[in-house]
Design a protein around this motif. Structure first.
Motif, PDB file in Angstrom:
ATOM      1  N   TRP A  55     -81.789  61.025  -1.394  1.00  6.86           N
ATOM      2  CA  TRP A  55     -80.907  60.809  -2.543  1.00  6.86           C
ATOM      3  C   TRP A  55     -81.712  60.684  -3.830  1.00  6.86           C
ATOM      4  O   TRP A  55     -81.315  61.211  -4.882  1.00  6.86           O
ATOM      5  CB  TRP A  55     -80.058  59.553  -2.325  1.00  6.86           C
ATOM      6  CG  TRP A  55     -78.852  59.787  -1.473  1.00  6.86           C
ATOM      7  CD1 TRP A  55     -78.709  59.485  -0.150  1.00  6.86           C
ATOM      8  CD2 TRP A  55     -77.608  60.360  -1.886  1.00  6.86           C
ATOM      9  NE1 TRP A  55     -77.467  59.851   0.296  1.00  6.86           N
ATOM     10  CE2 TRP A  55     -76.758  60.385  -0.749  1.00  6.86           C
ATOM     11  CE3 TRP A  55     -77.132  60.853  -3.083  1.00  6.86           C
ATOM     12  CZ2 TRP A  55     -75.461  60.881  -0.794  1.00  6.86           C
ATOM     13  CZ3 TRP A  55     -75.833  61.365  -3.140  1.00  6.86           C
ATOM     14  CH2 TRP A  55     -75.013  61.373  -2.006  1.00  6.86           C
ATOM     15  N   SER A  56     -82.849  59.993  -3.776  1.00  5.14           N
ATOM     16  CA  SER A  56     -83.695  59.863  -4.968  1.00  5.14           C
ATOM     17  C   SER A  56     -84.241  61.221  -5.391  1.00  5.14           C
ATOM     18  O   SER A  56     -84.309  61.531  -6.585  1.00  5.14           O
ATOM     19  CB  SER A  56     -84.848  58.895  -4.691  1.00  5.14           C
ATOM     20  OG  SER A  56     -84.371  57.595  -4.411  1.00  5.14           O
ATOM     21  N   THR A  57     -84.622  62.047  -4.423  1.00  9.56           N
ATOM     22  CA  THR A  57     -85.127  63.379  -4.745  1.00  9.56           C
ATOM     23  C   THR A  57     -84.041  64.224  -5.389  1.00  9.56           C
ATOM     24  O   THR A  57     -84.291  64.940  -6.370  1.00  9.56           O
ATOM     25  CB  THR A  57     -85.644  64.060  -3.473  1.00  9.56           C
ATOM     26  OG1 THR A  57     -86.665  63.260  -2.881  1.00  9.56           O
ATOM     27  CG2 THR A  57     -86.214  65.432  -3.790  1.00  9.56           C
ATOM     28  N   TYR A  58     -82.819  64.150  -4.858  1.00  7.03           N
ATOM     29  CA  TYR A  58     -81.719  64.922  -5.438  1.00  7.03           C
ATOM     30  C   TYR A  58     -81.432  64.468  -6.868  1.00  7.03           C
ATOM     31  O   TYR A  58     -81.129  65.290  -7.744  1.00  7.03           O
ATOM     32  CB  TYR A  58     -80.469  64.768  -4.579  1.00  7.03           C
ATOM     33  CG  TYR A  58     -79.236  65.394  -5.197  1.00  7.03           C
ATOM     34  CD1 TYR A  58     -79.054  66.777  -5.187  1.00  7.03           C
ATOM     35  CD2 TYR A  58     -78.257  64.609  -5.799  1.00  7.03           C
ATOM     36  CE1 TYR A  58     -77.929  67.353  -5.764  1.00  7.03           C
ATOM     37  CE2 TYR A  58     -77.136  65.178  -6.381  1.00  7.03           C
ATOM     38  CZ  TYR A  58     -76.978  66.545  -6.344  1.00  7.03           C
ATOM     39  OH  TYR A  58     -75.861  67.114  -6.922  1.00  7.03           O
ATOM     40  N   ASN A  59     -81.558  63.179  -7.117  1.00  4.81           N
ATOM     41  CA  ASN A  59     -81.315  62.641  -8.463  1.00  4.81           C
ATOM     42  C   ASN A  59     -82.554  62.720  -9.354  1.00  4.81           C
ATOM     43  O   ASN A  59     -82.538  62.169 -10.461  1.00  4.81           O
ATOM     44  CB  ASN A  59     -80.848  61.184  -8.361  1.00  4.81           C
ATOM     45  CG  ASN A  59     -79.485  61.056  -7.724  1.00  4.81           C
ATOM     46  OD1 ASN A  59     -78.594  61.866  -7.969  1.00  4.81           O
ATOM     47  ND2 ASN A  59     -79.308  60.037  -6.891  1.00  4.81           N
ATOM     48  N   ASN A  60     -83.614  63.399  -8.869  1.00  2.00           N
ATOM     49  CA  ASN A  60     -84.848  63.588  -9.633  1.00  2.00           C
ATOM     50  C   ASN A  60     -85.477  62.257 -10.042  1.00  2.00           C
ATOM     51  O   ASN A  60     -86.052  62.127 -11.131  1.00  2.00           O
ATOM     52  CB  ASN A  60     -84.589  64.448 -10.878  1.00  2.00           C
ATOM     53  CG  ASN A  60     -84.091  65.829 -10.526  1.00  2.00           C
ATOM     54  OD1 ASN A  60     -84.633  66.478  -9.634  1.00  2.00           O
ATOM     55  ND2 ASN A  60     -83.055  66.288 -11.203  1.00  2.00           N
ATOM     56  N   ASP A  61     -85.381  61.282  -9.165  1.00  2.00           N
ATOM     57  CA  ASP A  61     -85.968  59.963  -9.392  1.00  2.00           C
ATOM     58  C   ASP A  61     -87.056  59.741  -8.343  1.00  2.00           C
ATOM     59  O   ASP A  61     -86.775  59.385  -7.204  1.00  2.00           O
ATOM     60  CB  ASP A  61     -84.892  58.879  -9.291  1.00  2.00           C
ATOM     61  CG  ASP A  61     -85.462  57.481  -9.501  1.00  2.00           C
ATOM     62  OD1 ASP A  61     -86.619  57.384  -9.947  1.00  2.00           O
ATOM     63  OD2 ASP A  61     -84.749  56.506  -9.203  1.00  2.00           O
ATOM     64  N   ARG A  62     -88.346  59.987  -8.734  1.00  2.00           N
ATOM     65  CA  ARG A  62     -89.440  59.915  -7.769  1.00  2.00           C
ATOM     66  C   ARG A  62     -90.464  58.852  -8.160  1.00  2.00           C
ATOM     67  O   ARG A  62     -91.667  59.089  -8.135  1.00  2.00           O
ATOM     68  CB  ARG A  62     -90.118  61.283  -7.660  1.00  2.00           C
ATOM     69  CG  ARG A  62     -89.229  62.380  -7.098  1.00  2.00           C
ATOM     70  CD  ARG A  62     -88.642  62.005  -5.735  1.00  2.00           C
ATOM     71  NE  ARG A  62     -89.636  61.565  -4.800  1.00  2.00           N
ATOM     72  CZ  ARG A  62     -90.338  62.402  -4.030  1.00  2.00           C
ATOM     73  NH1 ARG A  62     -90.134  63.692  -4.114  1.00  2.00           N
ATOM     74  NH2 ARG A  62     -91.225  61.927  -3.179  1.00  2.00           N
ATOM     75  N   GLU A  63     -89.973  57.675  -8.499  1.00  2.00           N
ATOM     76  CA  GLU A  63     -90.880  56.570  -8.798  1.00  2.00           C
ATOM     77  C   GLU A  63     -91.653  56.130  -7.562  1.00  2.00           C
ATOM     78  O   GLU A  63     -92.693  55.473  -7.680  1.00  2.00           O
ATOM     79  CB  GLU A  63     -90.089  55.393  -9.366  1.00  2.00           C
ATOM     80  CG  GLU A  63     -89.448  55.657 -10.714  1.00  2.00           C
ATOM     81  CD  GLU A  63     -90.466  55.934 -11.797  1.00  2.00           C
ATOM     82  OE1 GLU A  63     -91.575  55.353 -11.718  1.00  2.00           O
ATOM     83  OE2 GLU A  63     -90.176  56.729 -12.704  1.00  2.00           O
ATOM     84  N   ASP A  64     -91.179  56.496  -6.388  1.00  2.00           N
ATOM     85  CA  ASP A  64     -91.825  56.064  -5.154  1.00  2.00           C
ATOM     86  C   ASP A  64     -93.205  56.689  -4.959  1.00  2.00           C
ATOM     87  O   ASP A  64     -94.027  56.151  -4.215  1.00  2.00           O
ATOM     88  CB  ASP A  64     -90.938  56.414  -3.952  1.00  2.00           C
ATOM     89  CG  ASP A  64     -90.671  57.907  -3.854  1.00  2.00           C
ATOM     90  OD1 ASP A  64     -89.989  58.445  -4.751  1.00  2.00           O
ATOM     91  OD2 ASP A  64     -91.126  58.526  -2.880  1.00  2.00           O
ATOM     92  N   ARG A  65     -93.479  57.817  -5.599  1.00  2.00           N
ATOM     93  CA  ARG A  65     -94.759  58.497  -5.374  1.00  2.00           C
ATOM     94  C   ARG A  65     -95.819  58.123  -6.417  1.00  2.00           C
ATOM     95  O   ARG A  65     -96.936  58.663  -6.376  1.00  2.00           O
ATOM     96  CB  ARG A  65     -94.550  60.010  -5.363  1.00  2.00           C
ATOM     97  CG  ARG A  65     -94.072  60.578  -6.684  1.00  2.00           C
ATOM     98  CD  ARG A  65     -93.730  62.044  -6.544  1.00  2.00           C
ATOM     99  NE  ARG A  65     -93.262  62.624  -7.804  1.00  2.00           N
ATOM    100  CZ  ARG A  65     -92.769  63.850  -7.923  1.00  2.00           C
ATOM    101  NH1 ARG A  65     -92.669  64.609  -6.858  1.00  2.00           N
ATOM    102  NH2 ARG A  65     -92.384  64.305  -9.092  1.00  2.00           N
TER     103      ARG A  65
END
Length: 675
Positions: free
Chosen positions: A42-52
């Motif tokens: 879901w984060s990838t789809y929403n272009n939210d990649r703070e995890d990396r």
């Protein structure tokens, strides 16, 4: 309060509760990887990649996401909506025989009104597309829902008894309401006079002068049913727990769903037992109006409802569907249990056969990447995650290099100026006094980062092209930027896209299968809960019409008809008919002398497509090709004008003898006679 057919004693219930408590904890660990993967998707789809973002990585300096995954997901969502639920109606009832066609048409009209217009099922199904393509599995649940509005109407009257100075009450129903109560007038056999009696309670007689309608001081309790029937729900990934080793949800020995409910729901659902009452439960429960189930939806809440905790407390609920021998009979029982995990108390339990109309779980699961012997598999986002990370890394490296190149490194020598400052500040209009033995170049210089980038853009384009070709998500044209061999010609482009689209069609078939099962459950719930005649509306062309459906008619549905998705079936029928037309065209355009040899193979093709009347589609005595016959007749006419043409018994020999130099009586129309 509810009753149950599953009878457990106190020891059996405690044993079941202990098992559920320990098993649910194990299920949470078992499902943690799936739930975390879905969150990341879901984060990838929403272009939210703070995890990396991590120290000493390029994403610490630049963390922009290229929306390749979003592009792919949105493409397949649009394709699914267009192919499955894009038209109305998107499902229909298929008659099992000619005698069922009328029933199927009536069910089509009623259930499209009930499930589509009233239950708003299309919105839920289209919402599920995101879950299907982003998560490892989409979980849909068919439930029964009553949406009832209740108020007290002070403008309505009730029947008042002037003698007792009180309002008349019907046992179990309440006051006799003006306009709702039905009265019948009949002759009293004792007095021979007409008597007015209550229709649903003939023992009650309304006497003029004794009874009259007056305003009810407390207000008439009034209810309006906005909707009553089946409802479709899409269950969030982290609310659903199932053993990862289960081949399917139906074959799992336990299924758990997590959610929150209010105290009123608990009171209506609670099962009174000799050793545990609802009063005991109220004393144990936590007084907190905020939802507290361990799900993402509650973690993101901002609203604080502490002020309403005493009046309307909330309780976490575990809904457990399991197969287990709790009665000690040696055979497992299939039942459902509702548990409050905070108080560790069971609220209610009942057999599955008494809760669902088909004696099955109310859940349907759609997984486009279902793995072998697993109920789910890798999601579409996970399949392209490696390519997404590669593109992002290449792009952010190039972006950071460009930023460094646009902001070169500044080198200063403070000893080259008169005041020799410790910190040199540069800004517009700043003046420095250089010492005599130094020059401006000795004081300040700039070093630009060399441009060593060679093929970053080409690599990004190549990966994009590979993903597009792999999944069929491409608008390729001749000369596309991928510069791949198949994209250089129009026929290559068409063949590539045609082959790539097969992946999408396979996924669409899995979605259709899951939707058909889900719609069937909704229809079965509507059947089981319909207790009175219902008036519905439908369209006859541009005219709005009304009809009725009764419980007696709807009972036939399980025998007479089958629920299918009409959009998908319509496309399959069109494709099937086009293939049959191609076979017919090939048969009729072939020379008559070749048709007996081609007919068996063409019949086999039509048989494989499911056609039964192949002899009618490919008749043995097929008429000749009109075009060929016209050419033959013209040739024969030309020969007859120049000399008598032979008259053999069949047109084939006549044409052969009338066409070439083998004709002893003259030349054909393509040759000029020389006298």
């Amino acid at each position: 309060m509810k009753n149950t057919n599953l009878k457990l004693n106190e020891q059996q219930e405690e044993k079941l509760l202990k098992y559920l408590t320990e098993r649910v904890e194990q299920l949470k660990e078992d499902n943690r990887q799936r739930i975390d993967a879905d969150r990341r998707s879901w984060s990838t789809y929403n272009n939210d990649r703070e995890d990396r973002v991590s120290p000493d990585s390029i994403f610490e300096k630049s963390n922009l996401t290229i929306p390749m995954t979003t592009l792919v997901i949105d493409h397949f969502m649009a394709r699914a909506e267009d192919e499955i639920t894009g038209t109305s109606p998107y499902f229909k009832f298929e008659a099992q025989g000619a005698q069922d066609e009328e029933s199927a048409e009536a069910f089509d009209k009623y259930f499209n009104w009930k499930i589509e217009d009233k239950a708003e099922t299309r919105e839920r199904l289209e919402e599920s597309y995101l879950h299907i393509f982003i998560q490892r599995a989409c979980i849909m649940k068919a439930v029964y829902e009553e949406d009832v509005s209740t108020w007290y109407d002070h403008e309505r009257n009730a029947l008042f008894n002037n003698e007792t100075q009180d309002f008349e009450q019907v046992p179990g129903e309440g006051p006799i309401i003006e306009g709702e109560a039905q009265f019948l007038t009949e002759m009293d056999p004792m007095t021979g006079q007409p008597a007015t009696r209550l229709a649903n309670d003939p023992s009650f007689e309304m006497v003029p002068g004794l009874h009259e309608f007056q305003q009810y001081p407390e207000g008439i309790p009034t209810q309006m049913v906005r909707y009553k029937g089946p409802r479709s729900e899409v269950i969030d990934s982290d609310r659903f727990l199932c053993p990862s080793t289960a081949e399917s949800v139906d074959k799992a020995d336990i299924i758990v769903e997590l959610y929150d409910k209010d105290l009123r729901w608990a009171r209506d659902m609670f099962l009174e037992r000799e050793w545990f009452s609802f009063g005991d439960y109220k004393n144990l429960m936590k007084r907190d109006a905020n939802p507290r189930s361990e799900i993402d939806k509650n973690k993101d809440r901002v609203e604080n409802l502490d002020f309403d905790s005493d009046a309307n407390p909330s309780i976490p609920v575990m809904e457990c569907w399991l197969k287990r021998d709790v009665l000690g009979t040696g055979e497992p029982q299939e039942f459902c249990v509702f548990v409050d995990p905070e108080t560790k108390k069971i609220l209610y339990y009942e057999y599955v056969a008494k809760l669902t109309p088909d004696n099955r779980l109310p859940y349907n699961v759609v997984s486009i990447g279902k793995e072998r012997n697993r109920w789910c598999g890798a999601s579409l986002v996970e399949r392209i995650e490696t390519f997404q990370n590669y593109v992002d890394r290449q792009f952010n490296c190039q972006s950071y290099r460009n930023e460094l190149a646009a902001n070169p490194i500044t080198c200063v020598n403070p000893q080259a100026v008169e005041d020799e400052p410790e910190d040199v500040e540069l800004y517009a209009g700043k003046i420095f006094e250089i010492k005599d033995q130094y020059s401006a170049e000795d004081f300040i210089s700039f070093v630009a980062v060399p441009n060593v980038d060679q093929k970053t853009q080409e690599l990004i384009d190549f990966v994009f092209g590979i993903v597009q070709l792999w999944l069929g998500v491409s608008n390729m044209a001749q000369g596309d930027y991928q510069a791949l061999a198949p994209a250089n010609t129009a026929t290559g482009v068409e063949a590539t896209l045609r082959e790539a689209s097969k992946i999408g069609r396979r996924w669409m078939r899995r979605i259709v299968k899951g939707f058909e099962g889900h719609l069937t459950k909704l229809v079965q719930i509507a059947m089981a809960t319909m207790d009175e005649e219902e008036v519905f509306e439908y369209m006859e062309g541009d005219v709005r019409a009304f009809a009725t459906m009764t419980p007696e008619i709807i009972e036939k549905i399980a025998i007479n008809v089958k629920v299918i998705l009409s959009q998908d079936q319509g496309q399959r029928a069109i494709e099937k008919a086009n293939l049959a037309l191609q076979a017919q065209e090939r048969f009729f355009q072939s020379p008559p002398e070749m048709r007996p040899f081609m007919r068996p193979m063409l019949k086999r093709i039509l048989d494989a497509m499911g056609y039964e009347n192949t002899d009618e589609l490919l008749p043995a005595e097929a008429p000749p090709d009109p075009k060929s016959e016209a050419e033959i007749m013209k040739m024969m006419g030309d020969n007859a004008a120049q000399g008598e043409s032979p008259q053999p018994g069949d047109g084939i020999t006549a044409a052969a003898e009338g066409m070439g130099n083998s004709n002893p009586q003259g030349a054909n129309q393509y040759q000029q006679q020389v006298q």
